[in-house]
Every structure is written in structure tokens, then in C-alpha cells.
Design a protein around this motif. Structure first.
Motif, PDB file in Angstrom:
ATOM      1  N   SER A  92       0.807  -1.219   0.000  1.00 43.64           N
ATOM      2  CA  SER A  92       0.000   0.000   0.000  1.00 43.64           C
ATOM      3  C   SER A  92       0.846   1.279   0.000  1.00 43.64           C
ATOM      4  O   SER A  92       0.294   2.372   0.042  1.00 43.64           O
ATOM      5  N   PHE A  93       2.155   1.163  -0.085  1.00 38.41           N
ATOM      6  CA  PHE A  93       3.024   2.340  -0.157  1.00 38.41           C
ATOM      7  C   PHE A  93       2.765   3.149  -1.420  1.00 38.41           C
ATOM      8  O   PHE A  93       2.809   4.369  -1.412  1.00 38.41           O
ATOM      9  N   CYS A  94       2.464   2.474  -2.507  1.00 37.26           N
ATOM     10  CA  CYS A  94       2.157   3.144  -3.775  1.00 37.26           C
ATOM     11  C   CYS A  94       0.802   3.859  -3.648  1.00 37.26           C
ATOM     12  O   CYS A  94      -0.167   3.280  -3.147  1.00 37.26           O
ATOM     13  N   TRP A  95       0.739   5.087  -4.120  1.00 40.74           N
ATOM     14  CA  TRP A  95      -0.463   5.905  -3.926  1.00 40.74           C
ATOM     15  C   TRP A  95      -1.716   5.282  -4.535  1.00 40.74           C
ATOM     16  O   TRP A  95      -2.798   5.414  -3.977  1.00 40.74           O
ATOM     17  N   THR A  96      -1.583   4.576  -5.664  1.00 38.37           N
ATOM     18  CA  THR A  96      -2.771   3.974  -6.288  1.00 38.37           C
ATOM     19  C   THR A  96      -3.343   2.871  -5.406  1.00 38.37           C
ATOM     20  O   THR A  96      -4.562   2.701  -5.317  1.00 38.37           O
ATOM     21  N   GLU A  97      -2.453   2.128  -4.755  1.00 36.30           N
ATOM     22  CA  GLU A  97      -2.873   1.005  -3.904  1.00 36.30           C
ATOM     23  C   GLU A  97      -3.435   1.514  -2.580  1.00 36.30           C
ATOM     24  O   GLU A  97      -4.417   0.986  -2.068  1.00 36.30           O
ATOM     25  N   GLN A  98      -2.809   2.544  -2.041  1.00 37.48           N
ATOM     26  CA  GLN A  98      -3.296   3.140  -0.799  1.00 37.48           C
ATOM     27  C   GLN A  98      -4.700   3.723  -1.007  1.00 37.48           C
ATOM     28  O   GLN A  98      -5.587   3.564  -0.173  1.00 37.48           O
ATOM     29  N   TRP A  99      -4.897   4.380  -2.132  1.00 35.11           N
ATOM     30  CA  TRP A  99      -6.200   4.962  -2.462  1.00 35.11           C
ATOM     31  C   TRP A  99      -7.244   3.859  -2.647  1.00 35.11           C
ATOM     32  O   TRP A  99      -8.383   3.983  -2.173  1.00 35.11           O
ATOM     33  N   ALA A 100      -6.875   2.764  -3.335  1.00 37.36           N
ATOM     34  CA  ALA A 100      -7.814   1.644  -3.529  1.00 37.36           C
ATOM     35  C   ALA A 100      -8.198   1.036  -2.175  1.00 37.36           C
ATOM     36  O   ALA A 100      -9.378   0.729  -1.939  1.00 37.36           O
ATOM     37  N   ASN A 101      -7.225   0.856  -1.280  1.00 30.75           N
ATOM     38  CA  ASN A 101      -7.526   0.347   0.062  1.00 30.75           C
ATOM     39  C   ASN A 101      -8.499   1.266   0.785  1.00 30.75           C
ATOM     40  O   ASN A 101      -9.483   0.813   1.376  1.00 30.75           O
ATOM     41  N   TYR A 102      -8.218   2.553   0.730  1.00 29.12           N
ATOM     42  CA  TYR A 102      -9.064   3.538   1.404  1.00 29.12           C
ATOM     43  C   TYR A 102     -10.503   3.472   0.881  1.00 29.12           C
ATOM     44  O   TYR A 102     -11.454   3.407   1.658  1.00 29.12           O
ATOM     45  N   LEU A 103     -10.657   3.493  -0.432  1.00 25.80           N
ATOM     46  CA  LEU A 103     -11.998   3.463  -1.026  1.00 25.80           C
ATOM     47  C   LEU A 103     -12.732   2.167  -0.683  1.00 25.80           C
ATOM     48  O   LEU A 103     -13.899   2.189  -0.287  1.00 25.80           O
ATOM     49  N   GLY A 104     -12.049   1.031  -0.855  1.00 22.49           N
ATOM     50  CA  GLY A 104     -12.683  -0.259  -0.570  1.00 22.49           C
ATOM     51  C   GLY A 104     -13.131  -0.368   0.873  1.00 22.49           C
ATOM     52  O   GLY A 104     -14.254  -0.802   1.165  1.00 22.49           O
ATOM     53  N   GLU A 105     -12.263   0.045   1.804  1.00 20.37           N
ATOM     54  CA  GLU A 105     -12.601  -0.035   3.228  1.00 20.37           C
ATOM     55  C   GLU A 105     -13.724   0.935   3.593  1.00 20.37           C
ATOM     56  O   GLU A 105     -14.624   0.601   4.361  1.00 20.37           O
ATOM     57  N   LYS A 106     -13.668   2.127   3.052  1.00 23.04           N
ATOM     58  CA  LYS A 106     -14.671   3.155   3.361  1.00 23.04           C
ATOM     59  C   LYS A 106     -16.051   2.740   2.837  1.00 23.04           C
ATOM     60  O   LYS A 106     -17.058   2.889   3.532  1.00 23.04           O
ATOM     61  N   ILE A 107     -16.105   2.207   1.643  1.00 27.45           N
ATOM     62  CA  ILE A 107     -17.383   1.843   1.016  1.00 27.45           C
ATOM     63  C   ILE A 107     -17.945   0.547   1.594  1.00 27.45           C
ATOM     64  O   ILE A 107     -19.132   0.464   1.916  1.00 27.45           O
ATOM     65  N   LEU A 108     -17.094  -0.476   1.744  1.00 27.89           N
ATOM     66  CA  LEU A 108     -17.589  -1.794   2.185  1.00 27.89           C
ATOM     67  C   LEU A 108     -17.529  -2.000   3.698  1.00 27.89           C
ATOM     68  O   LEU A 108     -18.071  -2.974   4.198  1.00 27.89           O
ATOM     69  N   LYS A 109     -16.833  -1.106   4.402  1.00 21.43           N
ATOM     70  CA  LYS A 109     -16.676  -1.222   5.855  1.00 21.43           C
ATOM     71  C   LYS A 109     -16.046  -2.562   6.247  1.00 21.43           C
ATOM     72  O   LYS A 109     -16.457  -3.210   7.195  1.00 21.43           O
ATOM     73  N   GLN A 110     -15.039  -2.979   5.454  1.00 17.37           N
ATOM     74  CA  GLN A 110     -14.306  -4.227   5.698  1.00 17.37           C
ATOM     75  C   GLN A 110     -12.812  -3.931   5.531  1.00 17.37           C
ATOM     76  O   GLN A 110     -12.449  -2.997   4.821  1.00 17.37           O
ATOM     77  N   PRO A 111     -11.955  -4.745   6.141  1.00 14.16           N
ATOM     78  CA  PRO A 111     -10.509  -4.515   5.991  1.00 14.16           C
ATOM     79  C   PRO A 111     -10.015  -4.909   4.609  1.00 14.16           C
ATOM     80  O   PRO A 111     -10.548  -5.791   3.954  1.00 14.16           O
ATOM     81  N   SER A 112      -8.951  -4.210   4.190  1.00 16.12           N
ATOM     82  CA  SER A 112      -8.344  -4.456   2.884  1.00 16.12           C
ATOM     83  C   SER A 112      -6.912  -4.928   3.081  1.00 16.12           C
ATOM     84  O   SER A 112      -6.431  -5.056   4.204  1.00 16.12           O
ATOM     85  N   LEU A 113      -6.216  -5.144   1.963  1.00 11.86           N
ATOM     86  CA  LEU A 113      -4.802  -5.509   2.014  1.00 11.86           C
ATOM     87  C   LEU A 113      -3.990  -4.371   2.593  1.00 11.86           C
ATOM     88  O   LEU A 113      -4.324  -3.209   2.427  1.00 11.86           O
ATOM     89  N   LYS A 114      -2.896  -4.685   3.213  1.00 12.47           N
ATOM     90  CA  LYS A 114      -1.992  -3.636   3.725  1.00 12.47           C
ATOM     91  C   LYS A 114      -0.642  -3.740   3.061  1.00 12.47           C
ATOM     92  O   LYS A 114      -0.263  -4.602   2.415  1.00 12.47           O
TER      93      LYS A 114
END
Length: 164
Positions: free
Chosen positions: A142-164
Motif C-alpha cells: 500500500s506504499f504506492c499511492w494507487t494502492e493506498q487509495w484503492a484500500n481507502y476506497l474499498g474499506e470506506k465503502i464496504l466497511k471491511q478490511p483491505s490488504l496492507k
């Protein structure tokens, strides 16, 4: 109380329809590529996942292309050899949340998704230089900005944990 639940279900259904329409119009470049990949893996198991189509393929990685996400199949023998089944299912679900986050990037960026997110994400995941860097320096995916953003969106929308 029943009326409130009905309203929530109606709103959720409307949003899924809008989600699909946007993915099939504004985000058509990546949805088309995702459809081609879906056809290639048509014999793999598929499920609906919050409005998108999830393919459980025989690979250990994941990818998101518009309306389609591809994640590891928990029952694949070569996948199960690498990690315990419970960890495999947990990782696959976290990967699905992450890939779902990418679908929202697709909604927001439309035809700019592939050059702005897809190319960077693909390079970060697959180029040996970046793979070595993550391994040698313990840099999280998740260091890469695209991956960090995808984690943020997925977690925020689905209310579930994502990859780190």
C-alpha cells in the motif's frame, strides 16, 4: 421500521444500477478489457460482488478492470499449498475489498483510469525492481499511492478490511 428498510434496499439497488451504467459508459475502456479477461477465464467460478463481477481465478494475484475484479480462488490447490486455508480465505476477501476500491477509481477517472492507475498499479505489482524494493526494505504494498487509495476506497465503502 419496515418502510425504512425498504427505502434502504431501493436506494442500494438504484446505486448498483448507476454503478453498472457508469462502468459500461464512462469507464468502458477498462470494462471492455475486463470483459475480455472474463471471457478468457469463463470456466473459473464467478460471483456478484457489490455490483461488480468477481472471478475467482487460479492465480495468487488480483486485478480490477472496470466492472470486473479477479481474485485468488481459495480452493485452488497451488494457492492452498502456500498458505493455510483460513489465511487464504481471509487474504482473498481482503484482496476483493482492495480490488473493489479500484473499481471506484475507475468510476471517478473513467477513461483516465488505465493510464493513471492501471499502468502504475500494474508496474508496482509486477516489475522486478519494485518487487525487490518491497522485499528488501519491507515496503508495504500500500506504499504506492494507487494502492493506498484503492484500500481507502474499498474499506470506506464496504466497511471491511483491505490488504496492507
Amino acid at each position: 421500521m419496515k418502510r425504512n428498510q425498504t427505502q434502504k434496499l431501493t436506494l442500494a439497488l438504484r446505486w448498483r444500477i448507476i454503478y453498472i451504467l457508469i462502468q459500461c459508459t464512462w469507464a468502458i475502456p477498462q470494462t471492455f478489457v475486463g470483459f475480455l479477461l472474463f471471457l478468457k477465464y469463463r470456466n473459473q467460478p464467478h460471483t456478484f460482488y457489490y455490483g461488480c463481477i468477481r472471478t475467482h481465478w487460479n492465480r495468487l494475484d488480483g486485478i480490477s478492470l472496470g466492472l470486473f475484479i479477479f481474485t485468488a480462488n481459495d480452493s485452488t490447490p497451488n494457492h492452498l499449498k502456500r498458505i493455510a486455508k483460513s489465511q487464504s480465505q481471509q487474504k482473498s476477501e481482503k484482496m476483493a475489498v482492495h480490488e473493489y476500491g479500484h473499481t471506484y477509481q475507475s468510476l471517478l477517472l473513467g477513461p483516465l483510469y488505465l493510464p493513471l492507475v492501471g499502468l502504475i498499479s500494474f508496474s508496482w505489482a509486477r516489475l522486478p525492481r519494485y518487487q525487490r524494493m518491497r522485499k528488501d526494505y519491507s515496503v508495504p504494498y500500500s506504499f504506492c499511492w494507487t494502492e493506498q487509495w484503492a484500500n481507502y476506497l474499498g474499506e470506506k465503502i464496504l466497511k471491511q478490511p483491505s490488504l496492507k
